[in-house]
Write a protein that holds these residues in place. Sequence first.
Motif, PDB file in Angstrom:
ATOM      1  N   UNK A  18       0.846  -1.192   0.000  1.00 46.03           N
ATOM      2  CA  UNK A  18       0.000   0.000   0.000  1.00 46.03           C
ATOM      3  C   UNK A  18       0.878   1.237   0.000  1.00 46.03           C
ATOM      4  N   UNK A  19       0.455   2.274  -0.701  1.00 44.44           N
ATOM      5  CA  UNK A  19       1.237   3.514  -0.749  1.00 44.44           C
ATOM      6  C   UNK A  19       1.026   4.335   0.512  1.00 44.44           C
ATOM      7  N   UNK A  20       1.996   5.215   0.770  1.00 39.08           N
ATOM      8  CA  UNK A  20       1.898   6.111   1.921  1.00 39.08           C
ATOM      9  C   UNK A  20       0.678   7.014   1.784  1.00 39.08           C
ATOM     10  N   UNK A  21       0.438   7.508   0.570  1.00 39.99           N
ATOM     11  CA  UNK A  21      -0.690   8.404   0.346  1.00 39.99           C
ATOM     12  C   UNK A  21      -2.031   7.722   0.625  1.00 39.99           C
ATOM     13  N   UNK A  22      -2.147   6.448   0.209  1.00 40.71           N
ATOM     14  CA  UNK A  22      -3.388   5.703   0.444  1.00 40.71           C
ATOM     15  C   UNK A  22      -3.619   5.498   1.931  1.00 40.71           C
ATOM     16  N   UNK A  23      -2.543   5.200   2.663  1.00 41.98           N
ATOM     17  CA  UNK A  23      -2.673   5.001   4.105  1.00 41.98           C
ATOM     18  C   UNK A  23      -3.062   6.288   4.815  1.00 41.98           C
ATOM     19  N   UNK A  24      -2.462   7.404   4.387  1.00 36.56           N
ATOM     20  CA  UNK A  24      -2.795   8.695   4.995  1.00 36.56           C
ATOM     21  C   UNK A  24      -4.264   9.030   4.793  1.00 36.56           C
ATOM     22  N   UNK A  25      -4.765   8.778   3.578  1.00 38.46           N
ATOM     23  CA  UNK A  25      -6.170   9.052   3.283  1.00 38.46           C
ATOM     24  C   UNK A  25      -7.082   8.126   4.096  1.00 38.46           C
ATOM     25  N   UNK A  26      -6.711   6.872   4.179  1.00 38.60           N
ATOM     26  CA  UNK A  26      -7.514   5.891   4.915  1.00 38.60           C
ATOM     27  C   UNK A  26      -7.639   6.258   6.385  1.00 38.60           C
ATOM     28  N   UNK A  27      -6.523   6.698   6.998  1.00 39.92           N
ATOM     29  CA  UNK A  27      -6.487   6.948   8.433  1.00 39.92           C
ATOM     30  C   UNK A  27      -6.758   8.406   8.795  1.00 39.92           C
ATOM     31  N   UNK A  28      -6.876   9.274   7.779  1.00 36.00           N
ATOM     32  CA  UNK A  28      -7.214  10.658   8.042  1.00 36.00           C
ATOM     33  C   UNK A  28      -6.109  11.446   8.712  1.00 36.00           C
ATOM     34  N   UNK A  29      -4.851  11.155   8.354  1.00 40.61           N
ATOM     35  CA  UNK A  29      -3.711  11.886   8.922  1.00 40.61           C
ATOM     36  C   UNK A  29      -2.801  12.319   7.780  1.00 40.61           C
ATOM     37  N   UNK A  30      -1.770  13.072   8.116  1.00 41.84           N
ATOM     38  CA  UNK A  30      -0.840  13.544   7.100  1.00 41.84           C
ATOM     39  C   UNK A  30       0.129  12.440   6.685  1.00 41.84           C
ATOM     40  N   UNK A  31       0.734  12.606   5.528  1.00 43.79           N
ATOM     41  CA  UNK A  31       1.733  11.638   5.076  1.00 43.79           C
ATOM     42  C   UNK A  31       2.940  11.617   6.012  1.00 43.79           C
ATOM     43  N   UNK A  32       3.254  12.771   6.635  1.00 41.87           N
ATOM     44  CA  UNK A  32       4.362  12.808   7.592  1.00 41.87           C
ATOM     45  C   UNK A  32       4.066  11.909   8.800  1.00 41.87           C
ATOM     46  N   UNK A  33       2.824  11.944   9.257  1.00 43.07           N
ATOM     47  CA  UNK A  33       2.435  11.077  10.386  1.00 43.07           C
ATOM     48  C   UNK A  33       2.528   9.612   9.997  1.00 43.07           C
ATOM     49  N   UNK A  34       2.060   9.283   8.805  1.00 46.84           N
ATOM     50  CA  UNK A  34       2.129   7.888   8.338  1.00 46.84           C
ATOM     51  C   UNK A  34       3.572   7.433   8.217  1.00 46.84           C
ATOM     52  N   UNK A  35       4.436   8.284   7.699  1.00 44.93           N
ATOM     53  CA  UNK A  35       5.853   7.891   7.570  1.00 44.93           C
ATOM     54  C   UNK A  35       6.475   7.644   8.939  1.00 44.93           C
ATOM     55  N   UNK A  36       6.083   8.434   9.929  1.00 48.93           N
ATOM     56  CA  UNK A  36       6.583   8.201  11.284  1.00 48.93           C
ATOM     57  C   UNK A  36       6.071   6.859  11.814  1.00 48.93           C
ATOM     58  N   UNK A  37       4.780   6.590  11.588  1.00 48.44           N
ATOM     59  CA  UNK A  37       4.221   5.296  12.002  1.00 48.44           C
ATOM     60  C   UNK A  37       4.957   4.151  11.319  1.00 48.44           C
ATOM     61  N   UNK A  38       5.230   4.300  10.039  1.00 48.04           N
ATOM     62  CA  UNK A  38       5.906   3.247   9.278  1.00 48.04           C
ATOM     63  C   UNK A  38       7.302   2.985   9.838  1.00 48.04           C
ATOM     64  N   UNK A  39       8.021   4.055  10.179  1.00 45.27           N
ATOM     65  CA  UNK A  39       9.362   3.875  10.752  1.00 45.27           C
ATOM     66  C   UNK A  39       9.287   3.087  12.060  1.00 45.27           C
ATOM     67  N   UNK A  40       8.304   3.428  12.900  1.00 46.40           N
ATOM     68  CA  UNK A  40       8.166   2.737  14.186  1.00 46.40           C
ATOM     69  C   UNK A  40       7.815   1.269  13.987  1.00 46.40           C
ATOM     70  N   UNK A  41       6.909   0.989  13.063  1.00 43.03           N
ATOM     71  CA  UNK A  41       6.492  -0.394  12.820  1.00 43.03           C
ATOM     72  C   UNK A  41       7.575  -1.179  12.087  1.00 43.03           C
ATOM     73  N   UNK A  42       8.352  -0.482  11.255  1.00 42.01           N
ATOM     74  CA  UNK A  42       9.467  -1.162  10.595  1.00 42.01           C
ATOM     75  C   UNK A  42      10.552  -1.518  11.611  1.00 42.01           C
ATOM     76  N   UNK A  43      10.797  -0.633  12.569  1.00 41.23           N
ATOM     77  CA  UNK A  43      11.772  -0.931  13.623  1.00 41.23           C
ATOM     78  C   UNK A  43      11.351  -2.160  14.422  1.00 41.23           C
ATOM     79  N   UNK A  44      10.039  -2.331  14.586  1.00 43.38           N
ATOM     80  CA  UNK A  44       9.510  -3.497  15.293  1.00 43.38           C
ATOM     81  C   UNK A  44       9.381  -4.712  14.383  1.00 43.38           C
ATOM     82  N   UNK A  45       9.767  -4.547  13.111  1.00 45.63           N
ATOM     83  CA  UNK A  45       9.730  -5.616  12.108  1.00 45.63           C
ATOM     84  C   UNK A  45       8.324  -6.147  11.884  1.00 45.63           C
ATOM     85  N   UNK A  46       7.347  -5.229  11.969  1.00 46.22           N
ATOM     86  CA  UNK A  46       5.965  -5.606  11.699  1.00 46.22           C
ATOM     87  C   UNK A  46       5.560  -5.310  10.268  1.00 46.22           C
TER      88      UNK A  46
END
Length: 253
Positions: A18-46
Amino acid sequence: MTPRHRRLLDHIRAHGDTSVEELAKLLGVTTQTIRRDIRELEDARLLARYHGGVGIPSTVENIDYDRRRVMDTDAKRRIGQMAAAQVEPGRSLIINIGTTTEEVAKALQQHKGIRVVTNNLNVASLLSGSGEVEVIVAGGLVRKRDRGIVGEATIDFMRQFKVDIGIIGVSGIENDGTLLDYDYREVRVTQAIIEQSREVWLVADHTKFGRHALVRLGNIAQIDKFITDLPVPPEALAAFDAAGVEVLVAPAE
């Protein structure tokens, strides 16, 4: 994990890359917020980042034990308590490797007159302090990362027993009912546990659905009772109904 993290992961597990833009639209947040979430979840290897988006992580390597141990702890605790509540006094059990099966062991500490065979040193440690629970520990190779015991000697050891209940965990459940895990040595031990159990109980939280792993363990048709924290997803219901497995959902408090 935050509720947004869970929604993000559930969407990727259901829909794939899924693209960052699609996730941002789905969750109603900015792409910057999604990228931060992705970094945290990637660090956890999820999840894993790919060119242009994110997707599920490697199918060949599990999340580190220390991270798994603190993930979805409330759900695992509720599952463990519900599973333990189903165990009657005087029963014999085999409990295998996994953070959810360890929650079952915690909830069994006050049980009386039960006998537990295990290839999980964490389970053995939890239950050996109870004067009312007899613990039998398998021989074999001890994995340092999670204190699980695996190998040919472990398989031979398990085949000496025929227990009332085998309590197992898995790393992934596909929509067709296929059960998956990462380590073929661990899978072979779990298959022996299934063979040596009159009943097989699977304990797994909802995040295991749609999670892919390398090694096929078996099928939901080999399970008598499935204890989880949320109802079975609609896309997997047909396999569960066909298998006739009893599903128990541990409700949130």
